[in-house]
Design a protein around this motif. Structure first.
Motif, PDB file in Angstrom:
ATOM      1  N   SER A   5       1.149  -1.399  -0.213  1.00 24.21           N
ATOM      2  CA  SER A   5      -0.037   0.040  -0.306  1.00 24.21           C
ATOM      3  C   SER A   5       1.086   1.343   0.060  1.00 24.21           C
ATOM      4  O   SER A   5       1.728   1.477   0.574  1.00 24.21           O
ATOM      5  CB  SER A   5      -0.977   0.118   0.701  1.00 24.21           C
ATOM      6  OG  SER A   5      -1.572  -0.814   0.912  1.00 24.21           O
ATOM      7  N   VAL A   6       0.275   2.076  -0.826  1.00 24.74           N
ATOM      8  CA  VAL A   6       1.090   3.345  -0.623  1.00 24.74           C
ATOM      9  C   VAL A   6       0.695   4.753  -0.611  1.00 24.74           C
ATOM     10  O   VAL A   6      -0.768   4.832  -1.295  1.00 24.74           O
ATOM     11  CB  VAL A   6       2.155   3.677  -3.091  1.00 24.74           C
ATOM     12  CG1 VAL A   6       3.042   4.282  -2.079  1.00 24.74           C
ATOM     13  CG2 VAL A   6       2.781   2.475  -2.665  1.00 24.74           C
ATOM     14  N   PHE A   7       0.977   5.575   0.189  1.00 27.34           N
ATOM     15  CA  PHE A   7       0.637   6.944   0.739  1.00 27.34           C
ATOM     16  C   PHE A   7       0.981   8.002   0.328  1.00 27.34           C
ATOM     17  O   PHE A   7       2.447   8.410   0.680  1.00 27.34           O
ATOM     18  CB  PHE A   7      -0.122   7.018   2.056  1.00 27.34           C
ATOM     19  CG  PHE A   7      -0.825   5.397   2.187  1.00 27.34           C
ATOM     20  CD1 PHE A   7      -2.279   5.930   2.751  1.00 27.34           C
ATOM     21  CD2 PHE A   7       0.215   4.968   2.684  1.00 27.34           C
ATOM     22  CE1 PHE A   7      -3.003   4.280   2.689  1.00 27.34           C
ATOM     23  CE2 PHE A   7      -0.539   3.507   3.191  1.00 27.34           C
ATOM     24  CZ  PHE A   7      -2.502   3.262   2.711  1.00 27.34           C
ATOM     25  N   ALA A   8       1.140   8.826  -0.721  1.00 30.59           N
ATOM     26  CA  ALA A   8       1.321   9.605  -1.408  1.00 30.59           C
ATOM     27  C   ALA A   8       0.495  10.989  -1.342  1.00 30.59           C
ATOM     28  O   ALA A   8      -0.357  11.248  -1.591  1.00 30.59           O
ATOM     29  CB  ALA A   8       2.117   9.848  -3.077  1.00 30.59           C
ATOM     30  N   PRO A   9       1.372  12.411  -1.474  1.00 31.51           N
ATOM     31  CA  PRO A   9       0.523  14.115  -1.303  1.00 31.51           C
ATOM     32  C   PRO A   9      -0.069  13.980  -2.929  1.00 31.51           C
ATOM     33  O   PRO A   9       1.050  13.754  -4.038  1.00 31.51           O
ATOM     34  CB  PRO A   9       1.618  14.650  -0.571  1.00 31.51           C
ATOM     35  CG  PRO A   9       3.424  13.626  -1.344  1.00 31.51           C
ATOM     36  CD  PRO A   9       2.805  12.045  -0.838  1.00 31.51           C
ATOM     37  N   ALA A  10      -0.819  14.718  -2.880  1.00 28.44           N
ATOM     38  CA  ALA A  10      -1.193  14.949  -3.981  1.00 28.44           C
ATOM     39  C   ALA A  10      -0.150  15.578  -4.691  1.00 28.44           C
ATOM     40  O   ALA A  10       1.475  16.934  -3.988  1.00 28.44           O
ATOM     41  CB  ALA A  10      -1.475  16.193  -4.045  1.00 28.44           C
ATOM     42  N   GLY A  11       0.238  16.234  -6.322  1.00 28.12           N
ATOM     43  CA  GLY A  11       0.839  15.750  -6.561  1.00 28.12           C
ATOM     44  C   GLY A  11       2.037  15.018  -8.335  1.00 28.12           C
ATOM     45  O   GLY A  11       1.243  14.211  -8.272  1.00 28.12           O
ATOM     46  N   PRO A  12       2.737  14.991  -8.413  1.00 21.59           N
ATOM     47  CA  PRO A  12       3.359  14.176  -8.697  1.00 21.59           C
ATOM     48  C   PRO A  12       3.481  12.767  -9.353  1.00 21.59           C
ATOM     49  O   PRO A  12       3.427  11.536  -9.889  1.00 21.59           O
ATOM     50  CB  PRO A  12       4.916  14.869  -9.299  1.00 21.59           C
ATOM     51  CG  PRO A  12       5.157  15.368  -8.112  1.00 21.59           C
ATOM     52  CD  PRO A  12       4.102  15.931  -8.143  1.00 21.59           C
ATOM     53  N   CYS A  13       3.153  12.915  -7.684  1.00 22.63           N
ATOM     54  CA  CYS A  13       3.466  11.301  -6.883  1.00 22.63           C
ATOM     55  C   CYS A  13       1.999  10.628  -7.024  1.00 22.63           C
ATOM     56  O   CYS A  13       1.848   9.296  -6.265  1.00 22.63           O
ATOM     57  CB  CYS A  13       4.728  10.946  -6.017  1.00 22.63           C
ATOM     58  SG  CYS A  13       6.223  10.863  -6.776  1.00 22.63           S
ATOM     59  N   ASP A  14       0.803  11.941  -7.243  1.00 15.52           N
ATOM     60  CA  ASP A  14      -0.467  11.489  -6.991  1.00 15.52           C
ATOM     61  C   ASP A  14      -1.260   9.804  -6.776  1.00 15.52           C
ATOM     62  O   ASP A  14      -1.561   9.110  -6.548  1.00 15.52           O
ATOM     63  CB  ASP A  14      -1.229  12.320  -6.957  1.00 15.52           C
ATOM     64  CG  ASP A  14      -2.571  12.277  -6.188  1.00 15.52           C
ATOM     65  OD1 ASP A  14      -2.655  12.054  -5.415  1.00 15.52           O
ATOM     66  OD2 ASP A  14      -3.735  11.730  -7.252  1.00 15.52           O
ATOM     67  N   TRP A  15      -0.185   9.531  -8.219  1.00 19.54           N
ATOM     68  CA  TRP A  15      -0.963   8.427  -9.001  1.00 19.54           C
ATOM     69  C   TRP A  15      -1.046   7.288  -8.541  1.00 19.54           C
ATOM     70  O   TRP A  15      -1.694   5.853  -8.790  1.00 19.54           O
ATOM     71  CB  TRP A  15      -0.491   8.362 -10.821  1.00 19.54           C
ATOM     72  CG  TRP A  15       1.333   7.939 -10.206  1.00 19.54           C
ATOM     73  CD1 TRP A  15       2.738   8.874 -10.484  1.00 19.54           C
ATOM     74  CD2 TRP A  15       1.980   6.710 -10.832  1.00 19.54           C
ATOM     75  NE1 TRP A  15       3.243   7.595 -10.350  1.00 19.54           N
ATOM     76  CE2 TRP A  15       2.960   6.734 -10.035  1.00 19.54           C
ATOM     77  CE3 TRP A  15       0.744   4.921 -10.852  1.00 19.54           C
ATOM     78  CZ2 TRP A  15       3.766   6.379 -10.683  1.00 19.54           C
ATOM     79  CZ3 TRP A  15       1.962   4.340 -10.511  1.00 19.54           C
ATOM     80  CH2 TRP A  15       2.724   3.975 -10.268  1.00 19.54           C
ATOM     81  N   LEU A  16      -0.072   7.852  -7.434  1.00 16.49           N
ATOM     82  CA  LEU A  16       0.840   6.488  -6.864  1.00 16.49           C
ATOM     83  C   LEU A  16      -0.559   5.209  -5.754  1.00 16.49           C
ATOM     84  O   LEU A  16      -0.889   4.264  -5.263  1.00 16.49           O
ATOM     85  CB  LEU A  16       2.264   5.888  -6.251  1.00 16.49           C
ATOM     86  CG  LEU A  16       3.436   6.274  -6.743  1.00 16.49           C
ATOM     87  CD1 LEU A  16       3.919   7.066  -5.710  1.00 16.49           C
ATOM     88  CD2 LEU A  16       3.579   5.008  -7.356  1.00 16.49           C
ATOM     89  N   ASN A  17      -1.594   6.497  -5.471  1.00 16.89           N
ATOM     90  CA  ASN A  17      -2.596   6.379  -4.794  1.00 16.89           C
ATOM     91  C   ASN A  17      -3.831   5.479  -5.247  1.00 16.89           C
ATOM     92  O   ASN A  17      -4.923   5.484  -5.008  1.00 16.89           O
ATOM     93  CB  ASN A  17      -3.239   7.625  -3.958  1.00 16.89           C
ATOM     94  CG  ASN A  17      -1.921   8.327  -3.109  1.00 16.89           C
ATOM     95  OD1 ASN A  17      -1.439   7.417  -2.408  1.00 16.89           O
ATOM     96  ND2 ASN A  17      -1.773   9.342  -3.509  1.00 16.89           N
ATOM     97  N   ALA A  18      -4.059   5.848  -6.161  1.00 15.35           N
ATOM     98  CA  ALA A  18      -5.245   4.907  -7.203  1.00 15.35           C
ATOM     99  C   ALA A  18      -4.316   3.768  -7.719  1.00 15.35           C
ATOM    100  O   ALA A  18      -5.144   3.152  -9.267  1.00 15.35           O
ATOM    101  CB  ALA A  18      -5.407   6.014  -8.422  1.00 15.35           C
TER     102      ALA A  18
END
Length: 155
Positions: A118-131
């Protein structure tokens, strides 16, 4: 029973070389023998957009301060839950929770080590990891010193 005509694919996403401290024995519990392994740091490298053909470096460091909770079950299998943070070269902090099931061969060697990540990233360029959904493998690189975690995006 009907299945979708498109089967999932596994796309390599990142590799993490995680430096670990010696295992701490925390004694027996109701679900098995408990251990904790502190995470000291490390590095990771991969692709920020594995679903595309465009190269996009995704790299940085594993931050110290994470830990790996382990339980040796009565059936001889081990369950791990590692919680740690990765920081990209651009300064983005990403939380990772990696749940691993390990099975051993009769000679005691690692036979099976697969995980749900499970990955939790902030908004921005890595946000896609949350989806996205990630799975992984675990390999001991240096006994009592480093593990290699390979992560794959389920596409």
């Amino acid at each position: 029973m009907s299945f979708s005509p498109t089967a999932p694919r596994l796309l390599p996403c990142w590799e993490a070389h995680v430096d670990i401290a010696p295992t701490q024995d925390h004694g027996a519990g109701p679900d098995g023998h408990r251990f904790v392994v502190p995470i000291l740091g490390g590095r990771f490298e991969g692709r920020l957009a594995p679903e595309s053909d465009a190269p996009s470096p995704f790299a940085g460091e594993i931050l110290p301060g994470g830990f790996d909770l382990q339980r040796l079950r009565p059936d001889g299998r081990k369950e791990l839950e590692a919680i740690y943070h990765m920081r990209t070269r651009e300064g983005v902090a990403i939380e990772v929770r990696n749940r691993v099931l390990i099975d051993y061969a009769p000679d005691g060697s690692l036979d099976y080590a697969r995980s749900c990540i499970s990955v939790f990233a902030p908004a921005g360029p890595c946000d896609w990891l949350n989806a996205r959904v990630f799975v992984g493998t675990l390999q001991v690189v240096r006994p009592q010193g480093q593990v290699l975690i390979r992560s794959f995006l389920v596409a």
